[in-house]
Design a protein around this motif. Structure first.
Motif, PDB file in Angstrom:
ATOM      1  N   LEU A  86      12.332 -59.888  35.319  1.00 40.28           N
ATOM      2  CA  LEU A  86      12.436 -60.770  36.481  1.00 40.28           C
ATOM      3  C   LEU A  86      11.639 -62.064  36.321  1.00 40.28           C
ATOM      4  CD1 LEU A  86      12.070 -58.152  39.372  1.00 40.28           C
ATOM      5  CD2 LEU A  86      14.183 -59.093  38.423  1.00 40.28           C
ATOM      6  N   LEU A  87      10.830 -62.157  35.264  1.00 41.77           N
ATOM      7  CA  LEU A  87       9.982 -63.326  35.095  1.00 41.77           C
ATOM      8  C   LEU A  87      10.782 -64.600  34.848  1.00 41.77           C
ATOM      9  CD1 LEU A  87       7.051 -61.868  32.942  1.00 41.77           C
ATOM     10  CD2 LEU A  87       7.075 -62.356  35.385  1.00 41.77           C
ATOM     11  N   ASP A  88      11.898 -64.478  34.170  1.00 44.85           N
ATOM     12  CA  ASP A  88      12.699 -65.652  33.836  1.00 44.85           C
ATOM     13  C   ASP A  88      13.860 -65.869  34.799  1.00 44.85           C
ATOM     14  OD1 ASP A  88      11.074 -66.102  31.639  1.00 44.85           O
ATOM     15  OD2 ASP A  88      12.296 -64.811  30.346  1.00 44.85           O
ATOM     16  N   ASP A  96      11.123 -59.906  44.961  1.00 45.01           N
ATOM     17  CA  ASP A  96      11.231 -60.378  43.582  1.00 45.01           C
ATOM     18  C   ASP A  96      10.126 -61.353  43.213  1.00 45.01           C
ATOM     19  OD1 ASP A  96      13.528 -58.872  43.323  1.00 45.01           O
ATOM     20  OD2 ASP A  96      14.828 -60.515  43.995  1.00 45.01           O
ATOM     21  N   LEU A  97       9.282 -61.737  44.185  1.00 39.35           N
ATOM     22  CA  LEU A  97       8.217 -62.701  43.920  1.00 39.35           C
ATOM     23  C   LEU A  97       7.066 -62.034  43.190  1.00 39.35           C
ATOM     24  CD1 LEU A  97       8.073 -64.557  47.365  1.00 39.35           C
ATOM     25  CD2 LEU A  97       9.135 -65.353  45.248  1.00 39.35           C
ATOM     26  N   HIS A  98       6.343 -62.802  42.384  1.00 40.28           N
ATOM     27  CA  HIS A  98       5.149 -62.318  41.699  1.00 40.28           C
ATOM     28  C   HIS A  98       4.170 -63.479  41.530  1.00 40.28           C
ATOM     29  CE1 HIS A  98       7.307 -64.131  38.283  1.00 40.28           C
ATOM     30  NE2 HIS A  98       6.114 -64.266  37.732  1.00 40.28           N
TER      31      HIS A  98
END
Length: 206
Positions: A86-88, A96-98
């Motif tokens: 999910l980082l890219d 989905d936020l980090h």
């Protein structure tokens, strides 16, 4: 004469037999006493045997209970690393936020000012007024246009020894501090950039 002799002998025999019988009676009493003593001692030994057996059973039960206690497995430490897949990708929902591990959630930082020195004439700064301003941009000189947007954060005075120490909570969106002393030229004022690592600003005016 013979009759008297026979009677005396018979009397002696009777006394002799009576003496033997008495001895037998005393011996019989002694035997009975010994037998009673032995009989009385036996129940005491029988009484202690069940207590010893009960203690041994209790110890065995305790050992068995301890051995039967299950050992709970140790749970692994939770991981808060984001899903690498999910980082890219662009977040579609809040799930989905980090954030990065070094992200600072604080909206302000504490900065300690440690100031002293003397004015341009070499005199002490005792009791002189000092003003602290902050600017949103990085400013390196008075000619910078960002100086027009400076905001006053604090006003204080040097003590009688010409020293001042003060602590300020400064919003993190400010990037530069301007520290000016009354009676001193602009060239003697202090412009210092704020960064996330700096927590103390120390300066000696001259």
């Amino acid at each position: 004469m013979n009759t008297l002799t026979k009677f005396s002998a018979l009397t002696l025999v009777c006394f002799t037999l009576s003496g033997c019988g008495g001895g037998g009676g005393e011996g019989g009493s002694t035997g009975t006493s010994t037998s009673s003593s032995n009989t009385a001692t036996a129940p005491a030994n029988n009484t202690s045997t069940p207590a010893s057996t009960q203690t041994t059973q209790s110890q065995n039960q305790t050992q068995n209970d301890g051995a039967a206690t299950p050992v709970e497995p140790t749970e692994p430490a939770p991981s808060y690393e984001p899903d690498p897949t999910l980082l890219d990708s662009q977040a579609e929902t809040s799930n989905d936020l980090h954030v990065k591990a070094d992200f600072n959630f604080s909206t302000s930082k504490t900065v300690t000012l440690d100031l002293g020195g003397q004015d341009v004439l070499g005199d002490s700064l005792a009791n002189k007024m000092v003003k602290v301003y902050a600017m949103h941009e990085v400013v390196e000189s008075y000619e910078d246009e960002a100086m027009a947007d400076k905001a006053l954060l604090a006003t204080a005075r040097f003590n009688s020894a010409g020293q001042i120490t003060m602590t300020l909570d400064i919003p993190v969106n400010y990037k530069t501090l301007l520290i000016s002393v009354d009676g001193m030229l602009q060239s003697n004022h202090l412009l210092t950039e704020l960064n996330m690592q700096a927590t103390t600003v120390a300066h000696q005016f001259n």
